[in-house]
Write a protein that holds these residues in place. Structure first.
Motif, PDB file in Angstrom:
ATOM      1  N   UNK A  28       0.831  -1.204   0.000  1.00 11.10           N
ATOM      2  CA  UNK A  28       0.000   0.000   0.000  1.00 11.10           C
ATOM      3  C   UNK A  28       0.868   1.258   0.000  1.00 11.10           C
ATOM      4  N   UNK A  29       1.962   1.225   0.743  1.00 17.12           N
ATOM      5  CA  UNK A  29       2.875   2.366   0.799  1.00 17.12           C
ATOM      6  C   UNK A  29       3.478   2.641  -0.576  1.00 17.12           C
ATOM      7  N   UNK A  30       3.915   1.586  -1.244  1.00 12.71           N
ATOM      8  CA  UNK A  30       4.506   1.746  -2.571  1.00 12.71           C
ATOM      9  C   UNK A  30       3.485   2.220  -3.582  1.00 12.71           C
ATOM     10  N   UNK A  31       2.270   1.706  -3.501  1.00 12.76           N
ATOM     11  CA  UNK A  31       1.209   2.144  -4.414  1.00 12.76           C
ATOM     12  C   UNK A  31       0.946   3.635  -4.246  1.00 12.76           C
ATOM     13  N   UNK A  32       0.865   4.094  -3.011  1.00 10.35           N
ATOM     14  CA  UNK A  32       0.607   5.507  -2.757  1.00 10.35           C
ATOM     15  C   UNK A  32       1.769   6.374  -3.222  1.00 10.35           C
ATOM     16  N   UNK A  33       3.000   5.908  -2.994  1.00 12.18           N
ATOM     17  CA  UNK A  33       4.170   6.656  -3.467  1.00 12.18           C
ATOM     18  C   UNK A  33       4.135   6.820  -4.983  1.00 12.18           C
ATOM     19  N   UNK A  34       3.810   5.735  -5.676  1.00  9.46           N
ATOM     20  CA  UNK A  34       3.803   5.757  -7.139  1.00  9.46           C
ATOM     21  C   UNK A  34       2.643   6.580  -7.687  1.00  9.46           C
ATOM     22  N   UNK A  35       1.503   6.495  -7.029  1.00  7.14           N
ATOM     23  CA  UNK A  35       0.296   7.134  -7.554  1.00  7.14           C
ATOM     24  C   UNK A  35       0.164   8.595  -7.162  1.00  7.14           C
ATOM     25  N   UNK A  36       0.570   8.938  -5.945  1.00  9.54           N
ATOM     26  CA  UNK A  36       0.360  10.291  -5.442  1.00  9.54           C
ATOM     27  C   UNK A  36       1.475  11.246  -5.824  1.00  9.54           C
ATOM     28  N   UNK A  37       2.574  10.702  -6.337  1.00 16.70           N
ATOM     29  CA  UNK A  37       3.643  11.544  -6.853  1.00 16.70           C
ATOM     30  C   UNK A  37       4.482  12.259  -5.824  1.00 16.70           C
ATOM     31  N   UNK A  38       4.543  11.743  -4.622  1.00 13.43           N
ATOM     32  CA  UNK A  38       5.391  12.372  -3.628  1.00 13.43           C
ATOM     33  C   UNK A  38       5.159  11.820  -2.246  1.00 13.43           C
ATOM     34  N   UNK A  39       6.110  12.091  -1.363  1.00 10.63           N
ATOM     35  CA  UNK A  39       6.021  11.609   0.010  1.00 10.63           C
ATOM     36  C   UNK A  39       4.820  12.216   0.724  1.00 10.63           C
ATOM     37  N   UNK A  40       4.475  13.461   0.379  1.00  7.53           N
ATOM     38  CA  UNK A  40       3.351  14.126   1.038  1.00  7.53           C
ATOM     39  C   UNK A  40       2.037  13.380   0.812  1.00  7.53           C
ATOM     40  N   UNK A  41       1.946  12.615  -0.258  1.00  9.28           N
ATOM     41  CA  UNK A  41       0.726  11.869  -0.546  1.00  9.28           C
ATOM     42  C   UNK A  41       0.589  10.590   0.242  1.00  9.28           C
ATOM     43  N   UNK A  42       1.598  10.261   1.023  1.00  9.27           N
ATOM     44  CA  UNK A  42       1.577   9.050   1.846  1.00  9.27           C
ATOM     45  C   UNK A  42       1.315   9.448   3.300  1.00  9.27           C
ATOM     46  N   UNK A  43       0.349   8.819   3.907  1.00 11.66           N
ATOM     47  CA  UNK A  43       0.073   9.030   5.326  1.00 11.66           C
ATOM     48  C   UNK A  43      -0.240   7.687   5.960  1.00 11.66           C
ATOM     49  N   UNK A  44      -0.060   7.600   7.255  1.00  9.98           N
ATOM     50  CA  UNK A  44      -0.370   6.356   7.957  1.00  9.98           C
ATOM     51  C   UNK A  44      -1.843   6.020   7.780  1.00  9.98           C
ATOM     52  N   UNK A  45      -2.704   7.026   7.804  1.00  9.92           N
ATOM     53  CA  UNK A  45      -4.138   6.799   7.630  1.00  9.92           C
ATOM     54  C   UNK A  45      -4.446   6.214   6.256  1.00  9.92           C
TER      55      UNK A  45
END
Length: 202
Positions: A28-45
């Motif tokens: 899930x972390x990798x998917x969010x990194x790839x899809x959201x285009x940045x670290x800011x798009x990744x959150x624990x929630x």
């Protein structure tokens, strides 16, 4: 009362639940990194929601999202092939081939560039990424090059650091070159051969 083995609950086949949860969290972390285009798009929630776990499950293993991202990237990259030490050319070719495969994977590249693009906002994360993931891989190449100098296969005055960047840069930029088409199957071999021709003892 006597208990029989039939009364004992058997462990279900497959991965233990904790391992399955950890994999789901990393994915899930990798998917969010790839899809959201940045670290800011990744959150624990967001990771918890996508992985189908509670936030406490994540916090049991990772203190914050930066630590989670580092572990996820480490799992994505994987180890380099172990240099056999029998031939400098074969060792460099194996390493270059692994780099081509790594840089040709769109999801991997998207994740890496997400972190690189966030380096100013998350300098500590970038430092950890470089120190814990990138540098150990670079050191493998340095050791192979140093061994090539010691064996006489490379020039005694070789600039190891410059050669490292030439090798990795030739792979990284070719795999992302716009309009260049797919990377040829023999590209890694050609890069190594061209490199060794220029670096061989005079």
């Amino acid at each position: 009362m006597t208990h029989t083995t039939d009364q004992c609950a058997a462990r279900p086949p497959g991965r233990p639940r904790s391992e399955r949860a950890a994999k789901a969290i990393v994915d899930a972390t990798l998917d969010l990194l790839a899809e959201e285009g940045g670290v800011a798009g990744v959150s624990i929630e967001a990771v918890a929601a996508r992985a189908g776990v509670g936030k406490t499950t994540i916090y049991r293993r990772w203190p914050n999202k930066e630590a989670l991202i580092i572990d996820a990237l480490a799992a994505l990259k994987g180890p380099l092939p172990e240099p056999r030490g029998e031939s400098l050319r074969e060792d460099l070719y194996a390493l270059a081939k692994a780099f081509v495969a790594d840089k040709s994977d769109k999801k991997r590249v998207d994740c890496y560039w997400s972190v690189l693009g966030s380096s100013e906002r998350y300098p500590e994360l970038m430092d950890r990424f470089t120190r814990e993931i990138v540098e150990p891989r670079r050191e493998v190449i340095r050791e192979v090059l140093r061994r090539g100098v010691a064996s006489g296969e490379l020039r005694p005055d070789l600039d190891v650091e410059l050669t490292l960047w030439i090798l990795t840069g030739a792979v990284a930029h070719r795999t992302r070159a716009a309009g260049a088409g797919p990377v040829p199957e023999d590209y890694a071999e050609r890069v190594v051969d061209a490199l060794m021709t220029g670096l061989a003892p005079r």
